[in-house]
Each structure stands twice: as C-alpha cells, then as structure tokens.
Design an enzyme around this catalytic site. Sequence first.
Site, PDB file in Angstrom:
ATOM      1  CB  SER A  15      14.259  12.950  -2.154  1.00  0.00           C
ATOM      2  OG  SER A  15      15.343  12.119  -1.800  1.00  0.00           O
ATOM      3  CD  GLU A  17      11.701   4.342  -3.710  1.00  0.00           C
ATOM      4  OE1 GLU A  17      12.831   4.717  -4.095  1.00  0.00           O
ATOM      5  OE2 GLU A  17      11.424   3.174  -3.376  1.00  0.00           O
ATOM      6  CG  ASP A 109      13.529  -6.571  -8.340  1.00  0.00           C
ATOM      7  OD1 ASP A 109      14.766  -6.459  -8.215  1.00  0.00           O
ATOM      8  OD2 ASP A 109      12.712  -6.085  -7.543  1.00  0.00           O
ATOM      9  CG  PHE A 220      11.024  -4.642   2.223  1.00  0.00           C
ATOM     10  CD1 PHE A 220      10.269  -5.506   1.445  1.00  0.00           C
ATOM     11  CD2 PHE A 220      10.428  -3.482   2.683  1.00  0.00           C
ATOM     12  CE1 PHE A 220       8.954  -5.228   1.130  1.00  0.00           C
ATOM     13  CE2 PHE A 220       9.109  -3.190   2.377  1.00  0.00           C
ATOM     14  CZ  PHE A 220       8.369  -4.064   1.607  1.00  0.00           C
ATOM     15  CG  HIS A 270      15.576   8.731  -1.579  1.00  0.00           C
ATOM     16  ND1 HIS A 270      14.842   9.601  -2.349  1.00  0.00           N
ATOM     17  CD2 HIS A 270      15.123   7.480  -1.882  1.00  0.00           C
ATOM     18  CE1 HIS A 270      13.990   8.915  -3.101  1.00  0.00           C
ATOM     19  NE2 HIS A 270      14.136   7.625  -2.817  1.00  0.00           N
TER      20      HIS A 270
END
Length: 297
Positions: A15, A17, A109, A220, A270
């Site tokens: 998958s 994103e 967030d 990140f 993913h």
Amino acid sequence: MKIGEILKRGTFSISFEFFPPKTEEGERDLFSTIKSLEHISPTFVSVTYGAGGSTRDKTRRIVEKIHKETHLTVMAHLTCIAHSKEEILDILNEYRKIGIENILALRGDIPTNIPDFKPPNGACKHADELVRLIRSNFGDYFSIGVASYPEGHPESPNMEWEIRYFKKKVMEGADFSITQMFFINDYYYEFLDMCYKEGVSIPIVPGIMPITNFRQVSRFASMCGATIPDDLIRRLEPYADDQEETTKIGIEFAIRQCEDLLRNGAPGLHFYTLNRSRATLEIYQALGNSIEALRRT
C-alpha cells in the site's frame, strides 16, 4: 474492498500513502505518481488529513477522484481532534455516499498555529473514541484502521501505556493498524510481542519511509519519535545536499529493511511516498519476486 477483510485472510498487502497537494501542479504530479504505481496493483492507497482538519475538502476530493478515476481501493484518513461529532458523521456519510469503505481513524495533530486550541464541545478527543463513534453509527460498513507506534507515541509516558491505549482502539472495533515509520525493525518486532501478550491480534502493517531527503526525514523522525540508526546517519550526513546520493543510500537501506520484514512474516508493507514514485518503485522492483510469491499464497 474492505482492507481489514483482505488482511485477515492473510493476503500480503502492498500500500501507498499520499497527501493532498496544495496546488494544481502538485495535483497533476500526484496523479502522475499514482499512474506510475497503479500497475503494481497495490492492495490499497491512502490519503492523509491535515492537522486540525485543514485539508478536509482537499482530502475528500482527492479520495473521490482516486475512487472514480482509477481501479484502486482508497482509504481516507480522518482525524477527530478539531471536529464535533456531528461534523465527523457528516464526513463519514459523504464517504459512504461516494462508496468509500475504508477509514484510518486518528486523533490528529493539535494545530500548532492555534496556541490556545481546545477541541469542540463533545468532540472525540482520542482515536479510540472515534473508532467507537464510527462503529456505533455505521456498524460494519467501514473497515477501520488505526495508527500504531512501535517506539511509542511522542506523548506516551512508556510502552506499557502505549500498548494499553492501542488495545483500547482495537477493543472499540479497529480491524487493522498501520505503524508510524520506523527504521529499526527490532522496535516493530518488540511491539508485536507486547501486543500478543495483551491478546491483541489484528494485522499490524509496518510503515516504511524511504529516505530521499535527509533533512526532511530527520525532521519527521524527530517529530514522531522515530530513531534513525547511527550508522545510517553517518552514511547520509556527508550527502545532505546531494539528493541523488541520498536517494541511493535511502533506497538501499529500505530494501534491506523490507527484506528483513518479509523474512519475519510482516503482513504487508505500507510506503510513505511523499507523493513521489521513484523510491517506492525501485524498492518494489528489488523485492518483486519475494512480494509476488507472498501475494499468491
């Protein structure tokens, strides 16, 4: 197709994103990326949701466009911290009308641009409450995914607390989970062991972030509490301004990381694509035979 049902059958999942672009050019680039990845026949793709619901309309539009203009199964991210329950139900009803069957339920967030931010009265303040809201109003219509944090959420005091809270999301009706990015597989394996001991058995898909921009990914990682191995940092730091070499090193590392996850029975992979296809395609091509063998079983 419902992602939870696919994963519970033991079908290996691939998958990707994506995030909603801010410009028309960005959207064109995104759909170029989607086209270049579509031939891999991913199990699903997902579209993120901005802090405080800031991309509500963009997320919905991109989700609908992927759903209508491609053959891909798409999952919409949905955060609850800045929405009333009525707003959440409106969003979910919109997705049901479109034909979307998969939701990634997240707290979201806290908006950093609102210093005195407070959730709306009666809002779901945590992801387990959002899962409960979805299940109580839509039954089994949606397959619900949730986030998991192999190194602990930045706000978690310890891993014992992390597992207890994750279990609450599962008990409320989550079907599967996708992890926050990590670079040290032992954290993932240890997290699985802790879940097993607590009786949590939903599929937990590892989230992979290929490093193509060292400074960006370091930022990140710092925000989400993911540890980048010291030896990888030492390899990348001299090339912080050389994207080509950074991408080469990042892809090599991700291939080795994924090979280890495949050997140890991960239910899928993913990829956090950052709306680009090169790194993901090269990793997939390197792993292709192993992945295709798993997808056929």
